[in-house]
Scaffold this active site. Structure first.
Site, PDB file in Angstrom:
ATOM      1  CE1 TYR A  22       1.293  -0.369  -4.920  1.00 60.39           C
ATOM      2  CE2 TYR A  22       2.654   0.622  -6.613  1.00 60.39           C
ATOM      3  CZ  TYR A  22       1.416   0.247  -6.149  1.00 60.39           C
ATOM      4  OH  TYR A  22       0.310   0.490  -6.917  1.00 60.39           O
ATOM      5  CD  GLU A  23       2.587   3.319   0.319  1.00 56.27           C
ATOM      6  OE1 GLU A  23       2.754   3.280   1.552  1.00 56.27           O
ATOM      7  OE2 GLU A  23       2.801   4.323  -0.364  1.00 56.27           O
ATOM      8  N   GLY A  24       5.411  -1.172   1.448  1.00 57.89           N
ATOM      9  CA  GLY A  24       5.770  -2.211   2.412  1.00 57.89           C
ATOM     10  C   GLY A  24       5.259  -3.548   1.917  1.00 57.89           C
TER      11      GLY A  24
ATOM     12  CD  GLN B 148       1.999  -3.538   5.111  1.00 57.13           C
ATOM     13  OE1 GLN B 148       1.289  -3.144   6.042  1.00 57.13           O
ATOM     14  NE2 GLN B 148       2.898  -2.764   4.532  1.00 57.13           N
TER      15      GLN B 148
END
Length: 592
Positions: free
Chosen positions: A441-443, A448
């Site tokens: 999650y969060e990319g 990234q």
């Protein structure tokens, strides 16, 4: 599972001996009067008590109990209610919140230590205040004065919690194709309609109200990400005094049944003409949301660090106690039928790998936190500019490398436990399950890596890389002839050359091979991670020597371990980067 003990002495060593953050704070008017070394120590001492005594003891039972959904209502584990109430009453939900609205206003270099402790204690629990902190930051930076005055004091006090609603059933990373709509109403508000999924803390019974920050599109929105706006949509509407009035048209359709973080409510949220208010400018919602992403992505990286620390503590206690087999003759305990696991070289390899990654990761998160503080508070424009560049470059590394090495560390811990690491009663398998989500999650970590290499390095034609390379080279130049670390300094210098060399190579090759970047981005991110850790380990080793404390001798030994056992991994990474897209795109789709 071993009782968690916060690594307070290591945190103090990093803050005050390695990075001298108090000197930075004194140069920043916003922090100078409220923050010094003694205050920081007192805050972290109290935070350690919170993590060790309030949160950690509930982790195992909360994982077993999980969350439940019934007719739209979500219940969290029983123990979480008292723990969250105590956390809120202590002011810990608003640790980084603006003091004007009741927060502590801690600098990130300090709050990163608190976040790590909370994540080590229980990642699932940490997500409820963690997402609230992200909502607070976004609203403080972009909300109207009216919205801030109404919502921020209650969020900072932990009376209400917050969420971020981005993902939809048909789209994850590609937010440009979201379908949630916002229709203007006559009273200046908007009617929000759509479905969001994977919403952490979207519904629960810890507090009476939940404040959702929702990405949606206005009727006149341009296509793609340039057409996204941000809206505040509360679960309950409230009057001017903050008293709840009527339920808004937002509901939880279901919860996800997940591999890990069982005690965190991950929700499908339905907005059916729910009343909301615009946050920031129309069509600038993604920009508003991303102003806090640097903080949030470091926060997710710290989740990997937190589980790695807990894994190390568990595995070390087990290895010291468990007797199994015999070591070399010189290490045999002839008074026992078997030696402890510590006599075995492979056990030591895994323990020291965990230790090197965890202490290196703590240094990295503190270093990035220091850059965030400088970017936000520094008075010197050049200091602020360089810090901004460092943050932009290092944020994806912090998120991905900390979580990749975090999973590796929890798996090493599980391996040390052997079969006991695979069964539930010892708790080690929970750490493996819980930390796995942090890579997603969060990319995702692949995203990234693409952000780092594609947008930050190649997208800037290498300019964003310059401040990092200058920092690393200045350190090597200053310490090249250090009497203790000549060999390691030479190794670091060669690694910096390799990083710069492959960066230039990628810039050249990407111009003619469209697949080059996405073929090598993950290896490139890992290369940068190992090089940065090498720099930080030498900083720590030199500071430890200067301090001369006996306990810090282990810091010096761990630095040597890092350079002989982990730093050599960069050679394989460099070779993989230099190979580019070869081997990946010779296959037709039907050949997979």
């Amino acid at each position: 599972m071993a009782d968690y003990r916060a690594p307070r002495s290591d945190m103090d060593f990093l803050l005050h001996d390695v990075f001298q953050v108090a000197d930075d704070w004194q140069q920043m008017p916003a922090l100078a009067e409220m923050m010094d070394a003694d205050t920081a120590t007192a805050i972290l001492d109290e935070a350690a008590k919170v993590a060790e005594n309030l949160v950690a003891p509930n982790s195992r039972a909360a994982d077993e109990e999980g969350v439940t959904w019934e007719q739209g209502a979500v219940s969290v584990p029983k123990a979480y209610h008292g723990a969250f109430k105590a956390l809120a009453e202590g002011g810990w939900v608003g640790v980084t919140a603006n003091p004007d609205f009741g927060g502590m206003g801690l600098p990130k270099s300090l709050s990163a230590q608190y976040e790590e402790m909370l994540c080590s204690a229980d990642i699932a629990f940490s997500l409820y205040p963690g997402l609230t902190s992200g909502a607070i930051m976004t609203l403080d930076l972009h909300g109207s004065d009216e919205l801030k005055a109404h919502y921020l004091p209650r969020l900072a006090a932990g009376e209400w919690t917050g969420t971020m609603c981005l993902t939809e059933p048909h789209t994850g990373t590609d937010l440009g194709i979201i379908r949630t709509k916002a229709v203007p109403a006559d009273d200046g508000s908007y009617q929000i309609s759509g479905t969001k999924i994977f919403i952490t803390g979207g519904e629960h019974d810890l507090v009476e109200n939940i404040v959702h920050l929702v990405l949606a599109k206005l009727p006149d929105a341009p296509a793609g990400t340039k057409g996204i706006s941000l809206f505040l949509v509360p679960k309950f509407l409230s009057d001017e005094q903050g008293n709840l009035t009527e339920r808004n048209a937002v509901s939880c359709g279901s919860i996800e049944h997940k591999m890990g973080i069982h005690a965190s409510a991950t929700c499908v949220m339905n907005f059916d003409g729910a009343k909301g208010w615009l946050v920031g400018e129309p069509h600038k919602g993604l920009k508003a949301m991303f102003t806090m992403m640097n903080y949030e992505r470091l926060g997710v990286g710290i989740q990997g660090l937190g589980t790695a620390e807990r894994s190390y503590q568990n595995a070390l206690e087990y290895a010291k106690d468990r007797r199994q087999g015999r070591g070399a003759k010189a290490t045999q305990d002839h008074n026992a039928e078997a030696d402890t696991l510590l006599v075995h070289g492979d056990i030591r390899r895994m323990l020291l790998t965990m230790k090197a990654f965890t202490e290196g990761g703590r240094a990295f998160s503190t270093w990035v936190g220091q850059q965030l503080d400088r970017a936000k508070y520094a008075q010197d424009a050049e200091v602020q500019r360089r810090a901004d560049a460092m943050v932009a470059l290092l944020t994806p590394v912090a998120k991905a490398f900390l979580t990749d090495t975090g999973l590796e560390s929890t798996i090493h811990g599980q391996q040390i436990f052997g079969g006991h690491g695979y069964v539930r009663e010892w708790g080690q398998e929970q750490l493996v399950r819980d930390t796995r989500i942090a890579q997603i999650y969060e990319g995702t970590n692949g995203i990234q890596a693409l952000d780092l290499l594609g947008r930050k390095v190649v997208g800037s034609q290498g300019q964003l890389l310059t401040p990092l390379l200058e920092t690393l080279r200045a350190f090597v130049a200053e310490n090249r002839n250090h009497k203790t670390w000549v060999t390691e300094m030479a190794t670091l210098a060669a690694a910096i050359d390799s990083l710069e060399g492959v960066s230039k190579d990628v810039l050249q090759k990407a111009a003619t091979d469209e697949n080059w970047i996405n073929s090598v981005a993950v290896e490139y991110l890992h290369l940068m991670g190992y090089v940065c850790y090498g720099y930080l380990w030498l900083r720590m080793a030199i500071a430890a020597e200067a301090k001369g404390s006996t306990p810090l001798q282990t810091k010096i030994k761990t630095a040597r371990f890092y350079f002989v056992k982990l730093m050599p991994r960069i050679h394989g990474l460099v070779a993989a980067i230099q190979a580019g897209s070869r081997g990946l795109f010779e296959f037709e789709d039907d050949e997979f």
